[in-house]
Design an enzyme around this catalytic site. Structure first.
Site, mmCIF file in Angstrom:
data_model
loop_
_atom_site.group_PDB
_atom_site.id
_atom_site.type_symbol
_atom_site.label_atom_id
_atom_site.label_comp_id
_atom_site.label_asym_id
_atom_site.label_seq_id
_atom_site.Cartn_x
_atom_site.Cartn_y
_atom_site.Cartn_z
ATOM 1 C CG HIS A 110 -13.518 -0.924 -1.302
ATOM 2 N ND1 HIS A 110 -12.140 -0.913 -1.220
ATOM 3 C CD2 HIS A 110 -13.952 -1.209 -0.041
ATOM 4 C CE1 HIS A 110 -11.768 -1.177 0.024
ATOM 5 N NE2 HIS A 110 -12.850 -1.353 0.764
ATOM 6 C CB SER B 151 -5.278 0.190 2.837
ATOM 7 O OG SER B 151 -6.000 -0.567 1.873
ATOM 8 C CB ALA C 227 -6.003 3.693 2.065
ATOM 9 C CG HIS D 200 -7.699 -3.322 -0.417
ATOM 10 N ND1 HIS D 200 -8.334 -4.295 -1.167
ATOM 11 C CD2 HIS D 200 -8.231 -2.146 -0.822
ATOM 12 C CE1 HIS D 200 -9.198 -3.726 -2.003
ATOM 13 N NE2 HIS D 200 -9.167 -2.415 -1.810
ATOM 14 C CD GLN E 216 -2.984 0.908 0.070
ATOM 15 O OE1 GLN E 216 -3.297 -0.208 -0.308
ATOM 16 N NE2 GLN E 216 -3.491 2.008 -0.469
ATOM 17 C CG ASP F 152 -10.706 -2.686 -4.931
ATOM 18 O OD1 ASP F 152 -11.513 -2.271 -4.070
ATOM 19 O OD2 ASP F 152 -9.522 -2.293 -4.999
ATOM 20 C CD GLU G 121 -12.610 3.456 -3.585
ATOM 21 O OE1 GLU G 121 -12.546 2.304 -3.093
ATOM 22 O OE2 GLU G 121 -11.635 4.223 -3.623
HETATM 23 ZN ZN LIG Z 1 -10.553 -1.134 -2.630
#
Ligand SMILES: [Zn+2]
Length: 286
Positions: free
Chosen positions: A261, A206, A201, A208, A180, A215, A258
């Protein structure tokens, strides 16, 4: 006659030697004076240091001569010490500079503005049992990994989407802190930090990194307007997911809409969030 000649010769030799010595002495003196002149002509800092060193010598010699006498001589020697400290100042200030540079290197700031060391000790935040990660709440850099439960739920979601006629490929899942960090820095270099902050992020911030966010479908701002995007928004909670960054909640979530996401919360919590119409921050009341 011979004696006289010898005397004359020897006196001539002596005179010659004396003349040579005078010439040599004169040359040496002239050379010294020249050197003195050139040092005087050199930069004022040089002359000041040479004069201060002379002061040191004179003061130290005076303190030596009047050793253990009065406090004034001690003060003189102290002043000579302090002036010698001043002389050694350039090297010590260089050391200070290099040490402060090292401090800056060790205290390098992450994109969030916090030092990287912050992410070595920060604790994950759970609110009502839900792991919360956003621009305020961070994860430690060591945290994370692929999450089996979330992966399994994602498989169910993709299967259901396929049965409804929509292909919903995984684009991005778990990302480490370092991954990230690299991604964000690339985005910031390309679009500027202000823009990058709206869609990428900071490392440690993040979702993630939790392994609970994915995503899927397409990284397209208009994905939410497509049939596949609409199906995802209406059905994700049935498989334990929410659209984490909804339209109209940008100022709360900190990110642009988003539609691709999704965040795994489990079916029960995801359904509750979906039915509330709130974003996760609002739902958790943070
Ligand atoms: Zn994402």
């Amino acid at each position: 006659m011979k004696r006289n000649q010898r005397k004359k010769r020897s006196s001539f030799l002596l005179a010659f030697i004396a003349v040579v010595i005078c010439i040599v002495l004169g040359a040496v003196l002239a050379f010294n004076i020249d050197n003195g002149n050139t040092s005087d002509k050199s930069s004022s800092s040089d002359t000041s240091t040479s004069s201060s060193s002379l002061e040191n010598e004179s003061s130290s010699s005076s303190s030596e001569s009047s050793s253990e006498e009065e406090s004034s001589s001690e003060a003189e020697s102290e002043s000579s010490e302090s002036s010698s400290e001043e002389q050694s100042e350039p090297s010590s200030s260089e050391e200070q500079e290099s040490s402060s540079e090292q401090e800056e290197q060790t205290e390098e700031l992450s994109p969030s503005g916090k030092p990287y060391s912050y992410y070595e000790t920060v604790e994950p935040t759970y609110v009502d049992g839900v792991l919360l990660v956003n621009k305020t709440y961070a994860l430690p850099s060591s945290y994370g990994g692929s999450n089996d439960e979330a992966n399994y739920a994602l498989g169910n979601l993709q299967t259901a989407a396929g049965e409804a006629g929509y292909s919903m490929p995984l684009i991005s899942g778990y990302r480490s802190f370092d991954k990230q960090d690299g991604l964000y820095r690339n985005y910031a270099a390309r679009d500027g930090k202000q823009m990058a902050d709206t869609y990428s992020a900071w490392p440690g911030h993040s979702e993630h990194q939790t392994g609970l966010a994915f995503d899927i479908g397409a990284l397209d701002d208009n994905y939410g307007e497509t049939a596949a995007g609409k199906w995802l928004a209406e059905n994700a909670h049935k498989y334990g997911f929410i659209i984490r960054y909804p339209k109209g909640k940008e100022s709360i979530t900190g990110y642009q809409y988003e539609p691709w996401h999704v965040r795994y919360l489990g079916i029960e919590t995801a359904t509750a969030v979906y039915e509330s119409g709130l974003c996760l921050e609002e739902y958790l009341g943070v």
